[in-house]
Design a protein around this motif. Structure first.
Motif: not given
Length: 776
Positions: A415-429
C-alpha cells in the motif's frame, strides 16, 4: 471564529481566510487556489494540513472571497532559534520540519488531481520575471523608493538560472513560503500537524522551497526595527539545532533529492530576492491602507532593502556548502541511499543509489526469515492440495500463516503512502468502524514507496504461494489500490476493510473472449443504468481469483455509453459474486496449471443488477481508473519476477555443484559457466530497470513514468524466462516436472508477457515516446 453546537454544550473553532480588500497585484491572495491544494492534500495524502471545509467566491457575502478551515490547536515557533527548548527538543523540531517539507515534495501531483496546478517548465526563469515585475509595480509611485541593487540582483539571477527539467528530481509541488513559523506543531509531541499559508503554492522547482526554509541560517531580520542581523551560521547555532548542512542532509534523505551544492547560491539569492519583492508589496499596500499587521507592515520597506543587501553578501561568499553531505549520524542514511558509502546491505544489486534504507533492510530480513521458516517448508503441502480432488479449497495452514504475517508486521506492504493516507481519513478518522484501536495501522501497511516495496516484493516472488500469505497477491493488490484511490467512504467500508483484513479475496474482470482486450476500447460488456441500479451483461475470461472460494467481490469493466467518446465509454463497477446472474463457468488452464485454489475463470454476467452506488468514481471514468491501477500493478509483477529469477539462479547453481555429467560437475563445464554468468548479467540489468521504474513512479506518477514501466514490463518476463529455462535445462527431466517449482515459475513468467498487456503494446509505447523525444 467560534461555533457553538445546537445543544449549546460545546464550541468548535475555525479559521476564516479571506482575500484582502482593495486593489491587489495580479494573482495575489488567490484563496480558491489555496483551498484547492489544501483539499487535495488533506484528502489524498498524509502531508499535514488543516482540513479545508468550504470555499465561497461570492464577494457579496463578506465583501471578498474566503474559505473556512479547521483550527489547529498546537504550537507555532516564531523564533527559529527555539528559545526555551532543550537541545534534544530543538533537534527533533528541525528534523520534523525537514521531513515535513520532504513529505510535501514527495507528493504525486498526478495522483491527487493537481496536474494542472501550475507549470513545471522554466519555473525559476518565470519566477524571476514575476517578482521583478511585482517589485517594479510596488515601487512605481516611490513607496518604497526603488532600490537599484534590486534591479542588478534580478539581472544576476537571469544569468545564473539553473537548467530545469520539468520531469526532474527537483520538480513538483512547491509551497512557496515554507518556514518554521508557518508550521503548527503538536501541543506535546515534536511533530508537525499543519502547514499554513499556501498563497504562493504552485508546481515548480522544489529547491526554491528548500532554500527559503533555510534563510534564517543565513540572515536574521529584526521585525521590531527592520534592521538586518546575522543569521545562525554567523551569530552561532543554538545547541541542539542541526547545522545548515545537517538540515539539508536530513531533507535530502527523506525526499530522495540530490545534494543541492551546484546551484545553491542561486536558490538562496532568489529566495532573498523574492522576499524583498514581497516586503515591498506589503509596504506598498500599507501605504494604501490595505495591509494588515500594523507596525510590522509599516517596517517592511526597510526589510526589503535588508534582504537585497543579504542576497549580494551571500553571492559574494567563496564557499556556501560542502561538496558532499556531512558525515554525521543525521546524514549517514542519505549517504547510503545515494551510494556514497561502500556498504552492500545484502542485495546482489547493492550498487549506486538503489540500496535500501535501514528500515526497509530490516523488513527485508524479517521477510526472508519468514519465507525460510514458514513458506518454503509448506510449498509441497500447498502443491499436494492444489493437485488433489479438493484443490478448490484453502489449505488451513495458509490462514494461520496470514495471521502470523500480520503479527510480524509483514502485512499489506504494497500500500503506497498516499493511498494509505486517503483510506485513513475516509475510513478510520472519527468513524464508527468495528476494528479495535490501532488495528487500522496494521491494515494499512508500513507506508512504503513503490521503490521500497520493490525490495520486499522481490522476496515474495521467490514462491508462487507467498504473496497471498502477506496479502500482497494479484489481483487483490490492484483491486485494493483501486478502492484506496477511487472508492468512496461507503465502498471502502463495505469492501476494502474485508480485503485489507484478508477475510475475503477479489477478482478483476476486464478481458473478454470475443475481442482483442489488449485494446480495452474493444470490450463489449454492457453496464446500463436502470433507475437505482445498473444491469450488467457480458462474458469475461482470465478473471484471476474468481475461482477462489474466498472471492466475494469483482471489479468489472464495461461500457456505460457506447456512443460517448472512445475513452469515455468505459466504467468500472463493484459486483458481489453472489449477485443473481453472476456465473463462474469454468477454470482456465495455463500450460496445464489451473492455479488452484486461486484460478483464472470464465465468468458470465446475465442481467446482473447491482446498486447504482457501486459505480467507481462515476460513469465514463474506467480508463482513468485503469491507468491508475496498472502502473503499480504491472511493476509488482516485474518485482516478483526478479525474485522468481533469483530462485532459479540459486537452484541452478546448487544443482550444478551437486550433479556430475561426463565425469565432472556441471559447474565445471565451460559452457555452463558462461551461461550462468550471462543469466546473472541479464537479471541485474532487469532488476535495475525495475527499481528505476519504481523510483520514477514515486517521483513522477503513472503518466510520466509510463515509458520506463513499459520497458520493465517487457524486460522482466523475458529475462525470467531465460533464467528459468536455463535452470530447468540444468535440472534435466526434474526441471520439467512438478517435483520442483521451476516449471510453475516459468509458466507464470510466460503468462506475464501477455497479462497486463502483451509485449507489443508496451514496445509501441516505448517506441512512440522515443520518436516523440526525437521530434522535440
Amino acid at each position: 471564529m467560534e461555533v457553538r453546537s445546537s445543544m449549546g454544550d460545546s464550541v468548535k473553532r475555525y479559521v476564516l481566510r479571506k482575500k484582502p480588500p482593495g486593489k491587489l497585484l495580479q494573482s495575489a491572495h488567490a484563496v480558491d487556489r489555496e483551498f484547492q491544494v489544501l483539499r487535495a492534500l488533506g484528502t489524498h495524502t498524509q502531508v499535514p494540513v488543516p482540513k479545508a471545509l468550504c470555499l465561497c467566491t461570492d464577494p457579496s457575502v463578506i465583501g471578498t472571497a474566503f474559505y473556512i478551515m479547521e483550527y489547529l490547536d498546537g504550537r507555532i515557533f516564531v523564533d527559529p532559534t527555539l528559545p526555551g527548548l532543550s537541545p534534544d527538543k530543538r533537534r527533533a523540531i528541525y528534523q520534523a520540519t525537514a521531513k515535513t517539507l520532504a513529505s510535501l515534495h514527495s507528493t504525486n501531483v498526478d495522483a491527487i488531481g493537481l496536474t494542472k496546478y501550475g507549470r513545471l517548465d522554466n519555473y525559476c526563469k518565470r519566477q524571476v520575471e514575476r517578482w521583478a515585475t511585482q517589485y517594479i509595480a510596488s515601487t512605481a509611485e516611490g513607496k518604497p523608493e526603488r532600490n537599484p541593487k534590486m534591479i542588478e540582483l534580478a539581472n544576476w539571477l537571469r544569468q545564473h538560472i539553473p537548467l530545469e527539467d520539468s520531469s526532474g528530481a527537483t520538480s513538483g509541488l512547491v509551497h512557496g513560503d515554507f518556514r518554521i513559523d508557518n508550521l503548527v506543531f503538536h501541543p506535546n509531541e515534536d511533530r508537525v500537524i499543519g502547514i499554513l499559508d499556501w498563497e504562493l503554492s504552485t508546481l515548480g522547482n522544489q529547491m526554491c522551497d528548500v532554500a527559503y526554509s533555510c534563510l534564517h541560517y543565513i540572515v536574521s531580520i529584526g521585525l521590531g526595527d527592520g534592521q538586518q542581523g546575522e543569521g545562525m551560521e554567523l551569530a552561532g547555532i543554538p545547541e541542539g539545532i542541526p547545522s545548515l548542512a545537517e538540515y539539508l542532509a536530513e531533507y535530502c534523505y527523506a525526499a530522495r533529492k540530490p545534494w543541492p551544492v551546484a546551484e545553491w547560491k542561486f536558490y538562496v539569492a532568489f529566495s532573498l530576492f523574492r522576499g524583498a519583492s514581497i516586503y515591498a508589496g506589503v509596504y506598498n499596500r500599507w501605504t494604501m491602507g490595505n495591509a494588515s499587521g500594523g507596525k510590522r507592515a509599516q517596517i517592511t520597506g526597510k526589510l526589503a532593502n535588508s534582504f537585497i543587501d543579504s542576497a549580494w553578501a551571500f553571492i559574494q561568499r567563496k564557499s556556501v556548502l560542502p561538496e558532499h553531505p556531512p558525515s554525521v549520524p543525521i546524514a549517514q542514511q542519505y549517504l547510503k541511499l545515494s551510494g556514497n558509502e561502500n556498504e552492500n546491505q545484502g542485495l546482489s544489486s547493492g550498487v549506486g543509489r538503489f540500496v535500501p534504507s535501514k528500515r526497509v533492510q530490516e523488513l527485508r530480513n524479517r521477510l526472508i526469515r519468514f519465507m525460510e521458516d514458514h513458506i518454503y517448508p509448506m510449498e509441497s503441502e500447498f502443491y499436494k492440495l492444489a493437485q488433489s480432488s479438493s484443490r478448490w479449497t484453502v489449505h488451513p495452514e495458509e490462514e494461520k500463516l496470514k495471521e502470523l504475517a500480520k503479527k510480524e508486521g509483514l502485512w499489506n506492504l504494497f500500500i503506497p503512502f498516499d493511498s494509505a493516507a486517503r483510506a485513513r481519513k475516509l475510513i478510520f478518522d472519527g468513524s464508527n468502524h468495528s476494528l479495535p484501536d490501532g488495528a487500522y495501522d496494521q491494515l494499512l501497511g508500513a507506508g512504503l514507496s513503490n521503490l521500497e516495496y520493490g525490495y520486499l516484493c522481490e522476496i515474495m516472488g521467490c514462491s508462487v504461494w507467498a504473496p497471498q500469505v502477506f496479502n500482497c497477491g494479484a489481483p487483490d493488490t490492484g483491486n485494493m489500490e483501486v478502492l484506496l484511490r477511487y472508492g468512496n467512504k461507503e465502498q471502502l467500508h463495505e469492501w476494502l476493510i474485508p480485503l485489507l483484513n484478508g477475510k475475503i479475496r477479489s477478482g478483476f474482470a476486464m478481458t473478454e473472449p470475443q475481442v482483442a482486450s489488449s485494446d480495452a476500447t474493444n470490450i463489449e460488456c454492457s453496464i446500463k443504468r436502470e433507475g437505482d441500479t445498473y444491469v450488467i451483461n457480458g462474458t469475461k475470461w482470465w478473471t484471476s481469483g474468481a475461482m477462489d472460494p474466498r472471492c466475494k467481490v469483482l471489479i468489472v469493466m464495461g461500457k456505460t455509453d457506447f456512443n460517448a467518446a472512445k475513452h469515455k465509454q468505459q466504467s468500472m463497477i463493484i459486483v458481489d459474486t453472489h449477485t443473481p446472474g453472476v456465473h463462474i463457468k469454468r477454470p482456465l488452464m495455463v500450460f496445464g496449471f489451473d492455479d488452484a485454489p486461486h484460478g483464472h475463470a470464465e465468468v458470465s454476467f446475465v442481467n446482473v443488477r447491482v446498486p447504482a452506488k457501486n459505480i467507481l468514481l462515476g460513469e465514463g471514468r474506467g480508463f482513468e481508473i485503469a491507468q491508475g491501477r496498472l502502473g503499480p500493478g504491472r511493476l509488482h509483477h516485474c518485482m516478483r519476477l526478479i525474485g522468481a529469477a533469483e530462485r532459479g539462479m540459486q537452484m541452478m547453481a546448487q544443482r550444478a555443484l551437486s550433479r556430475r555429467v561426463f565425469g565432472k560437475l556441471i559447474a565445471e563445464q565451460g559452457s555452463f559457466i558462461s551461461d550462468i554468468a550471462m543469466c546473472r548479467i541479464e537479471l541485474e540489468k532487469a532488476r535495475l530497470l525495475v527499481l528505476e521504474a519504481a523510483d520514477q513512479l514515486d517521483r513522477l506518477g503513472n503518466k510520466k513514468s509510463r515509458g520506463i514501466i513499459a520497458m520493465a514490463k517487457v524486460a522482466a518476463p523475458n529475462m525470467a524466462l531465460k533464467v528459468l529455462d536455463m535452470a530447468m535445462q540444468v535440472h534435466g527431466g526434474a526441471g520439467l516436472s512438478s517435483d520442483t517449482v521451476l516449471a510453475h515459475l516459468w509458466v507464470t513468467a510466460r503468462t506475464l508477457r501477455i497479462a497486463d498487456g502483451p509485449d507489443e503494446v508496451h514496445l509501441g509505447t516505448i517506441g512512440k515516446l522515443e520518436l516523440q523525444r526525437a521530434r522535440l
